[in-house]
Design a protein around this motif. Structure first.
Motif, PDB file in Angstrom:
ATOM      1  N   ILE A   1       8.391  -4.173  -9.282  1.00  0.00           N
ATOM      2  CA  ILE A   1       7.349  -3.166  -9.076  1.00  0.00           C
ATOM      3  C   ILE A   1       7.748  -2.119  -8.040  1.00  0.00           C
TER       4      ILE A   1
ATOM      5  N   THR B   1       5.466   1.319  -3.211  1.00  0.00           N
ATOM      6  CA  THR B   1       4.521   1.905  -4.166  1.00  0.00           C
ATOM      7  C   THR B   1       3.078   1.820  -3.690  1.00  0.00           C
ATOM      8  N   ILE B   2       2.827   1.069  -2.621  1.00  0.00           N
ATOM      9  CA  ILE B   2       1.459   0.968  -2.081  1.00  0.00           C
ATOM     10  C   ILE B   2       1.463   1.312  -0.591  1.00  0.00           C
TER      11      ILE B   2
ATOM     12  N   GLU C   1      -1.846   2.150   1.361  1.00  0.00           N
ATOM     13  CA  GLU C   1      -3.062   1.408   1.044  1.00  0.00           C
ATOM     14  C   GLU C   1      -3.596   0.663   2.275  1.00  0.00           C
TER      15      GLU C   1
ATOM     16  N   ALA D   1      -4.208  -4.175  -3.525  1.00  0.00           N
ATOM     17  CA  ALA D   1      -3.380  -3.155  -4.167  1.00  0.00           C
ATOM     18  C   ALA D   1      -2.090  -3.777  -4.706  1.00  0.00           C
ATOM     19  N   LEU D   2      -1.496  -4.672  -3.932  1.00  0.00           N
ATOM     20  CA  LEU D   2      -0.282  -5.350  -4.378  1.00  0.00           C
ATOM     21  C   LEU D   2      -0.582  -6.235  -5.595  1.00  0.00           C
TER      22      LEU D   2
ATOM     23  N   ARG E   1      -2.842  -5.740  -7.857  1.00  0.00           N
ATOM     24  CA  ARG E   1      -2.995  -4.887  -9.044  1.00  0.00           C
ATOM     25  C   ARG E   1      -1.639  -4.486  -9.609  1.00  0.00           C
ATOM     26  N   ARG E   2      -0.713  -4.144  -8.725  1.00  0.00           N
ATOM     27  CA  ARG E   2       0.620  -3.762  -9.182  1.00  0.00           C
ATOM     28  C   ARG E   2       1.310  -4.934  -9.875  1.00  0.00           C
TER      29      ARG E   2
ATOM     30  N   ALA F   1      -0.093  -5.898 -13.349  1.00  0.00           N
ATOM     31  CA  ALA F   1       0.292  -4.961 -14.404  1.00  0.00           C
ATOM     32  C   ALA F   1       1.569  -5.391 -15.112  1.00  0.00           C
TER      33      ALA F   1
END
Length: 379
Positions: free
Chosen positions: A221, A226-227, A230, A236-237, A239-240, A243
């Protein structure tokens, strides 16, 4: 008539929450109960001025009963209280100084939160050890002796990319007993574990105090870059990761936070730091949340105490339902179940703290933690 309609709406909400909302209120620890395979694990603790608690956290990790190799990395985030020295002393005291590395974080660049910048340093340092899993945890978490083994077993048995526990928070004082179980109840209402684990649902969450992540997945990821901005970084982690993989979340019983909340103010600050971020910094979402909390938690007791007869009956039923749903988390926290009817008071407190969170954000003081304001509003 208006009171009766409000009461009926509140009752319908509680019927849905209790029956159809993923069984979120059935909060109970779920040990893996299977042997953990041998795996390489590296734990990362971001620490800023944590000298008072980090020693116990380090000791609990370096004395884990687990197969495979284990190494701990403490990232000293510009502490001024001897945090790094306390960590080293704790490792030496349990004869594991060689399994502890202390890394000093560089100054936080613009756009990053301090914690995630420190975590990034820890992950980068861990790469040289080629771990199968990374354990992201906090300086105030004391892990049960078999916690790491159970996390690994859970991940391996279920094929999970992220397994997380919301640790048992400190809950001894009067304010803690009134407010901390309610916090956990609200968290699981937002993120029912059954839905988090369901790959067909988008619901994703984790608790930052205890997250075991496959190394290959966090690489996949793009790491925490990427977060990087946040405030609620754990969810948030999650959710990544969801996915691209699978996530599991539950409550811990024996892995605990030793961070004390000396008064209601400390709990207020915990919520005010991130509640508006949870709402996406959106004023309409704030208004909707306040209205929803009033309908679900405050309307039943108000109607029972002051409404017409029909509304009183409905209010009593809804209040009873929410109290019964609150009992499992009270038992987990060893709080008398007689406090269950006080859930509306806790809801009022958290609603007010959420409004306070928005006000702090609008004033440019959002996301305050350890002297940093990490959620300045866009102007």
């Amino acid at each position: 008539m208006t009171a009766t309609i409000l009461g009926a709406a509140s009752a319908v909400c509680w019927i849905y929450l209790i029956v159809l909302h993923g069984g979120f209120w059935r909060i109970r620890p779920e040990p893996a109960r299977v042997p953990a395979p041998s795996r390489r694990v590296v734990a990362v603790i971001p620490a800023r001025d944590e000298a008072a608690v980090i020693g116990r956290a380090v000791s609990s990790l370096l004395t884990q009963r687990c197969r495979g190799s284990f190494h701990l990395i403490v990232v000293d985030d510009h502490s001024s209280d001897g945090t790094a020295e306390k960590a080293r002393a704790a490792a030496a005291a349990v004869g594991a100084a060689d399994r502890l590395s202390v890394v000093r974080a560089e100054p936080v660049p613009s756009g990053w939160t301090g914690k995630l910048w420190a975590v990034r340093h820890g992950i980068e340092a861990a790469r040289a050890l080629e771990p199968d899993y990374l354990l992201l945890t906090d300086a105030d978490i004391v892990h049960a002796p078999d916690n790491l083994a159970e996390l690994v077993a859970r991940a391996e048995r279920g094929g999970y990319d992220l397994v997380s526990l919301i640790v048992r928070l400190h809950c001894r004082t009067g304010w803690e007993r009134l407010l901390i179980p309610a916090f956990v109840f609200f968290f699981f209402k937002l993120y029912p574990p059954r839905r988090v684990a369901d790959p067909a649902r988008r619901t994703a969450a984790a608790a930052g105090g205890c997250m075991l992540i496959r190394r290959e997945t966090i690489d996949r990821i793009g790491g925490v870059d990427t977060i990087h901005d946040e405030i609620i970084d754990d969810c948030a982690l999650a959710r990544r990761i969801k996915a691209v993989g699978r996530v599991w979340l539950a409550a811990a019983e024996s892995t605990v936070s030793i961070r004390e909340y000396g008064s209601w103010r400390a709990i207020w600050d915990m919520i005010a730091r991130c509640a508006f971020a949870q709402l996406g910094y959106a004023t309409p979402a704030l208004v909707g949340t306040v209205a929803g909390m009033a309908l679900i938690y405050l309307a039943p007791p108000l109607l029972l105490l002051s409404g017409p007869a029909s509304a009183q009956v409905i209010g009593a039923a809804a209040w009873t339902g929410m109290s019964v749903a609150f009992v499992p988390v009270l038992r987990l926290y060893r709080v008398p179940v007689a406090l269950a009817p006080l859930l509306p008071l806790a809801a009022l407190f958290y609603t007010a703290a959420t409004i306070g969170s928005a006000i702090q954000y609008w004033r440019g003081r959002g996301g305050r933690w350890k002297g940093r304001f990490q959620a300045a509003p866009v102007r």
